[in-house]
Design a protein around this motif. Sequence first.
Motif, PDB file in Angstrom:
ATOM      1  N   LYS A  65       0.830  -1.206   0.000  1.00 45.32           N
ATOM      2  CA  LYS A  65       0.000   0.000   0.000  1.00 45.32           C
ATOM      3  C   LYS A  65       0.864   1.255   0.000  1.00 45.32           C
ATOM      4  CE  LYS A  65      -4.031  -1.885   2.448  1.00 45.32           C
ATOM      5  NZ  LYS A  65      -4.881  -1.752   3.659  1.00 45.32           N
ATOM      6  N   VAL A  66       1.882   1.252   0.844  1.00 43.23           N
ATOM      7  CA  VAL A  66       2.737   2.436   0.960  1.00 43.23           C
ATOM      8  C   VAL A  66       3.537   2.646  -0.327  1.00 43.23           C
ATOM      9  CG1 VAL A  66       4.662   3.456   2.236  1.00 43.23           C
ATOM     10  CG2 VAL A  66       2.843   2.249   3.469  1.00 43.23           C
ATOM     11  N   LYS A  67       4.031   1.557  -0.865  1.00 47.93           N
ATOM     12  CA  LYS A  67       4.824   1.668  -2.101  1.00 47.93           C
ATOM     13  C   LYS A  67       3.950   2.162  -3.252  1.00 47.93           C
ATOM     14  CE  LYS A  67       8.320  -0.916  -4.660  1.00 47.93           C
ATOM     15  NZ  LYS A  67       9.073  -2.206  -4.728  1.00 47.93           N
ATOM     16  N   PHE A  68       2.724   1.702  -3.320  1.00 46.68           N
ATOM     17  CA  PHE A  68       1.814   2.092  -4.396  1.00 46.68           C
ATOM     18  C   PHE A  68       1.539   3.595  -4.370  1.00 46.68           C
ATOM     19  CE2 PHE A  68      -2.509   2.811  -6.033  1.00 46.68           C
ATOM     20  CZ  PHE A  68      -2.389   2.255  -7.298  1.00 46.68           C
ATOM     21  N   ALA A  69       1.553   4.193  -3.165  1.00 45.90           N
ATOM     22  CA  ALA A  69       1.249   5.622  -3.021  1.00 45.90           C
ATOM     23  C   ALA A  69       2.357   6.520  -3.544  1.00 45.90           C
ATOM     24  CB  ALA A  69       0.970   5.952  -1.557  1.00 45.90           C
ATOM     25  N   LYS A  70       3.572   5.985  -3.699  1.00 37.55           N
ATOM     26  CA  LYS A  70       4.705   6.726  -4.262  1.00 37.55           C
ATOM     27  C   LYS A  70       4.981   8.025  -3.509  1.00 37.55           C
ATOM     28  CE  LYS A  70       4.089   4.791  -8.893  1.00 37.55           C
ATOM     29  NZ  LYS A  70       3.878   5.080 -10.341  1.00 37.55           N
ATOM     30  N   ASN A  78       7.824   7.386  15.499  1.00 39.74           N
ATOM     31  CA  ASN A  78       7.920   6.235  16.402  1.00 39.74           C
ATOM     32  C   ASN A  78       9.088   5.367  15.944  1.00 39.74           C
ATOM     33  OD1 ASN A  78       7.547   4.048  18.091  1.00 39.74           O
ATOM     34  ND2 ASN A  78       5.771   3.254  16.994  1.00 39.74           N
ATOM     35  N   ALA A  79      10.240   5.575  16.569  1.00 47.12           N
ATOM     36  CA  ALA A  79      11.442   4.865  16.131  1.00 47.12           C
ATOM     37  C   ALA A  79      11.275   3.361  16.318  1.00 47.12           C
ATOM     38  CB  ALA A  79      12.656   5.356  16.913  1.00 47.12           C
ATOM     39  N   HIS A  80      11.160   2.655  15.193  1.00 52.93           N
ATOM     40  CA  HIS A  80      10.982   1.204  15.225  1.00 52.93           C
ATOM     41  C   HIS A  80      11.611   0.612  13.968  1.00 52.93           C
ATOM     42  CE1 HIS A  80       9.122  -2.760  15.361  1.00 52.93           C
ATOM     43  NE2 HIS A  80       8.770  -2.501  16.614  1.00 52.93           N
ATOM     44  N   LYS A  81      12.315  -0.477  14.150  1.00 53.04           N
ATOM     45  CA  LYS A  81      13.062  -1.035  13.025  1.00 53.04           C
ATOM     46  C   LYS A  81      12.168  -1.427  11.852  1.00 53.04           C
ATOM     47  CE  LYS A  81      13.248  -5.669  15.162  1.00 53.04           C
ATOM     48  NZ  LYS A  81      14.167  -6.719  15.694  1.00 53.04           N
ATOM     49  N   PHE A  82      10.959  -1.931  12.131  1.00 48.81           N
ATOM     50  CA  PHE A  82      10.095  -2.344  11.037  1.00 48.81           C
ATOM     51  C   PHE A  82       9.492  -1.143  10.299  1.00 48.81           C
ATOM     52  CE2 PHE A  82       9.588  -6.463  13.537  1.00 48.81           C
ATOM     53  CZ  PHE A  82      10.487  -7.134  12.724  1.00 48.81           C
ATOM     54  N   LEU A  83       9.282  -0.052  10.994  1.00 45.53           N
ATOM     55  CA  LEU A  83       8.818   1.159  10.317  1.00 45.53           C
ATOM     56  C   LEU A  83       9.930   1.750   9.457  1.00 45.53           C
ATOM     57  CD1 LEU A  83       6.749   2.856  13.160  1.00 45.53           C
ATOM     58  CD2 LEU A  83       5.864   1.740  11.108  1.00 45.53           C
ATOM     59  N   HIS A  84      11.159   1.695   9.960  1.00 44.02           N
ATOM     60  CA  HIS A  84      12.290   2.166   9.156  1.00 44.02           C
ATOM     61  C   HIS A  84      12.471   1.286   7.920  1.00 44.02           C
ATOM     62  CE1 HIS A  84      14.103   4.161  13.002  1.00 44.02           C
ATOM     63  NE2 HIS A  84      13.104   4.848  12.496  1.00 44.02           N
ATOM     64  N   ALA A  85      12.292  -0.020   8.098  1.00 53.51           N
ATOM     65  CA  ALA A  85      12.382  -0.933   6.953  1.00 53.51           C
ATOM     66  C   ALA A  85      11.261  -0.656   5.949  1.00 53.51           C
ATOM     67  CB  ALA A  85      12.312  -2.380   7.433  1.00 53.51           C
ATOM     68  N   LEU A  86      10.086  -0.345   6.455  1.00 50.00           N
ATOM     69  CA  LEU A  86       8.935  -0.069   5.591  1.00 50.00           C
ATOM     70  C   LEU A  86       9.217   1.098   4.649  1.00 50.00           C
ATOM     71  CD1 LEU A  86       5.842  -0.506   4.946  1.00 50.00           C
ATOM     72  CD2 LEU A  86       5.415   1.252   6.672  1.00 50.00           C
ATOM     73  N   VAL A  87       9.674   2.233   5.211  1.00 50.96           N
ATOM     74  CA  VAL A  87       9.857   3.411   4.354  1.00 50.96           C
ATOM     75  C   VAL A  87      11.040   3.223   3.402  1.00 50.96           C
ATOM     76  CG1 VAL A  87       8.747   4.930   6.024  1.00 50.96           C
ATOM     77  CG2 VAL A  87      11.232   4.638   6.116  1.00 50.96           C
ATOM     78  N   PHE A  88      12.026   2.421   3.808  1.00 53.81           N
ATOM     79  CA  PHE A  88      13.163   2.141   2.926  1.00 53.81           C
ATOM     80  C   PHE A  88      12.736   1.245   1.770  1.00 53.81           C
ATOM     81  CE2 PHE A  88      16.675  -0.661   1.723  1.00 53.81           C
ATOM     82  CZ  PHE A  88      17.617   0.270   1.291  1.00 53.81           C
ATOM     83  N   LEU A  89      12.065   0.144   2.094  1.00 55.20           N
ATOM     84  CA  LEU A  89      11.654  -0.807   1.060  1.00 55.20           C
ATOM     85  C   LEU A  89      10.584  -0.229   0.138  1.00 55.20           C
ATOM     86  CD1 LEU A  89      11.539  -4.060   3.221  1.00 55.20           C
ATOM     87  CD2 LEU A  89      13.266  -3.438   1.510  1.00 55.20           C
ATOM     88  N   ALA A  90       9.836   0.772   0.635  1.00 58.09           N
ATOM     89  CA  ALA A  90       8.818   1.411  -0.204  1.00 58.09           C
ATOM     90  C   ALA A  90       9.449   2.363  -1.216  1.00 58.09           C
ATOM     91  CB  ALA A  90       7.823   2.157   0.673  1.00 58.09           C
ATOM     92  N   GLY A  91      10.749   2.565  -1.120  1.00 61.46           N
ATOM     93  CA  GLY A  91      11.434   3.412  -2.092  1.00 61.46           C
ATOM     94  C   GLY A  91      11.222   4.903  -1.896  1.00 61.46           C
ATOM     95  N   ILE A  92      10.874   5.302  -0.662  1.00 59.65           N
ATOM     96  CA  ILE A  92      10.661   6.722  -0.376  1.00 59.65           C
ATOM     97  C   ILE A  92      12.015   7.423  -0.340  1.00 59.65           C
ATOM     98  CG2 ILE A  92       9.727   8.380   1.279  1.00 59.65           C
ATOM     99  CD1 ILE A  92       7.756   6.184   2.153  1.00 59.65           C
ATOM    100  N   ARG A  93      12.138   8.487  -1.121  1.00 59.87           N
ATOM    101  CA  ARG A  93      13.444   9.104  -1.347  1.00 59.87           C
ATOM    102  C   ARG A  93      14.010   9.767  -0.093  1.00 59.87           C
ATOM    103  NH1 ARG A  93      14.813  14.176  -3.253  1.00 59.87           N
ATOM    104  NH2 ARG A  93      12.613  14.646  -3.618  1.00 59.87           N
ATOM    105  N   ARG A  94      13.204  10.537   0.591  1.00 62.86           N
ATOM    106  CA  ARG A  94      13.673  11.215   1.813  1.00 62.86           C
ATOM    107  C   ARG A  94      13.011  10.548   3.014  1.00 62.86           C
ATOM    108  NH1 ARG A  94      12.961  17.477   1.654  1.00 62.86           N
ATOM    109  NH2 ARG A  94      10.958  16.984   0.663  1.00 62.86           N
ATOM    110  N   ARG A  95      13.845  10.083   3.943  1.00 58.96           N
ATOM    111  CA  ARG A  95      13.358   9.305   5.082  1.00 58.96           C
ATOM    112  C   ARG A  95      13.956   9.878   6.366  1.00 58.96           C
ATOM    113  NH1 ARG A  95      15.459   6.225   1.231  1.00 58.96           N
ATOM    114  NH2 ARG A  95      17.286   5.681   2.512  1.00 58.96           N
ATOM    115  N   ALA A  96      13.125  10.531   7.159  1.00 58.99           N
ATOM    116  CA  ALA A  96      13.589  11.205   8.371  1.00 58.99           C
ATOM    117  C   ALA A  96      13.096  10.465   9.608  1.00 58.99           C
ATOM    118  CB  ALA A  96      13.097  12.649   8.394  1.00 58.99           C
ATOM    119  N   GLY A  97      13.922  10.456  10.638  1.00 59.51           N
ATOM    120  CA  GLY A  97      13.553   9.800  11.887  1.00 59.51           C
ATOM    121  C   GLY A  97      14.627   9.968  12.925  1.00 59.51           C
ATOM    122  N   TYR A  98      14.545   9.143  13.953  1.00 62.27           N
ATOM    123  CA  TYR A  98      15.507   9.195  15.051  1.00 62.27           C
ATOM    124  C   TYR A  98      16.640   8.200  14.825  1.00 62.27           C
ATOM    125  CZ  TYR A  98      12.124  12.035  17.583  1.00 62.27           C
ATOM    126  OH  TYR A  98      11.263  13.024  17.954  1.00 62.27           O
TER     127      TYR A  98
END
Length: 315
Positions: A65-70, A78-98
């Motif tokens: 779903k997230v990847k489809f939204a581009k 919410n610093a969490h490894k699976f959320l960080h993996a989600l935004v990385f694998l979704a190909g989101i260019r800019r990824r900000a967090g803790y």
Amino acid sequence: MGDTLMNLSAIRVLRQSYPKSWICLLADQSVAPLFRDHPDLDEVMSLDFKLFCRKPAYFFQILKKVKFAKFDLAVVSNAHKFLHALVFLAGIRRRAGYARKWSFLLNKKIADDKERASRHEMESNVALVKQVCVRDWDGHWEFPADSSAVLRIQERLNILPISEKGIVVIHAGSSNPAKRWPAERFAAVADWGLEKGFSVLLIGGVEEKEVSLAVIQKIKDRVHDWTGQLSLEELTALFHDPRARALVSVDSGPVHVAWLSGTPVAALYAENVPGSHPSRWGPRDGKSEVIYKPMSDISVEEACKSLRVILNEPA
């Protein structure tokens, strides 16, 4: 609930920095309904966070779903490894967090010093989005109530014998035993409210019915009990209603819903309990009153004094 609501400041900064962008909030299904009518959001995407962390098939379902939204930008508060993996694998260019929990998957990050910092959680979340935003926070937030929930609450209140002075709402429950205040003290505060001519309404989750019952059994006169009867949308609508004059509660989710909705709180915060310091988590509406002590040291007189200030009642 509270940690999610503390993102209202960051959402405002994002909207003011990107006025023409499509902004989506990804939130757990337990709190997502609170944001569905938010004017600064174009979409609310909900997930079952426990399943997201435990079931690979569900993780990839959300990823699809997230990847489809581009999306072009992701901010992970919410610093969490699976959320960080989600935004990385979704190909989101800019990824900000803790900078923790697989933060190597992010390309814009700040140190997570919230535990040590003296600032409020809303300000910490602003500091996070400032990595990708040009606007400063103006100190305001939006937290509208669901229109259908507002109508349901109005209908329920209209059939109750509510005092012209309004309602003092009491929330006596807490999942943390160290944050609890004795039932007889809540009852004494309720008696004070009744003596001053206010109606008294108890609220809480289904799991807090016994706590509310213990309070009611010690109150001298009749009160209203909605414990276990309100959805989060209805809870928000209650605190948007002008008849709700104040909330008395220990540090809990309803405290945040109340002050963010415009109802001031006499908030009882437990000293020396991790994650319960009012400088970080307390109301910042300018109308609420906070007592910060070991719970056993907070007296009925102190709680009633806070209510007097909020309600502008004589001693």
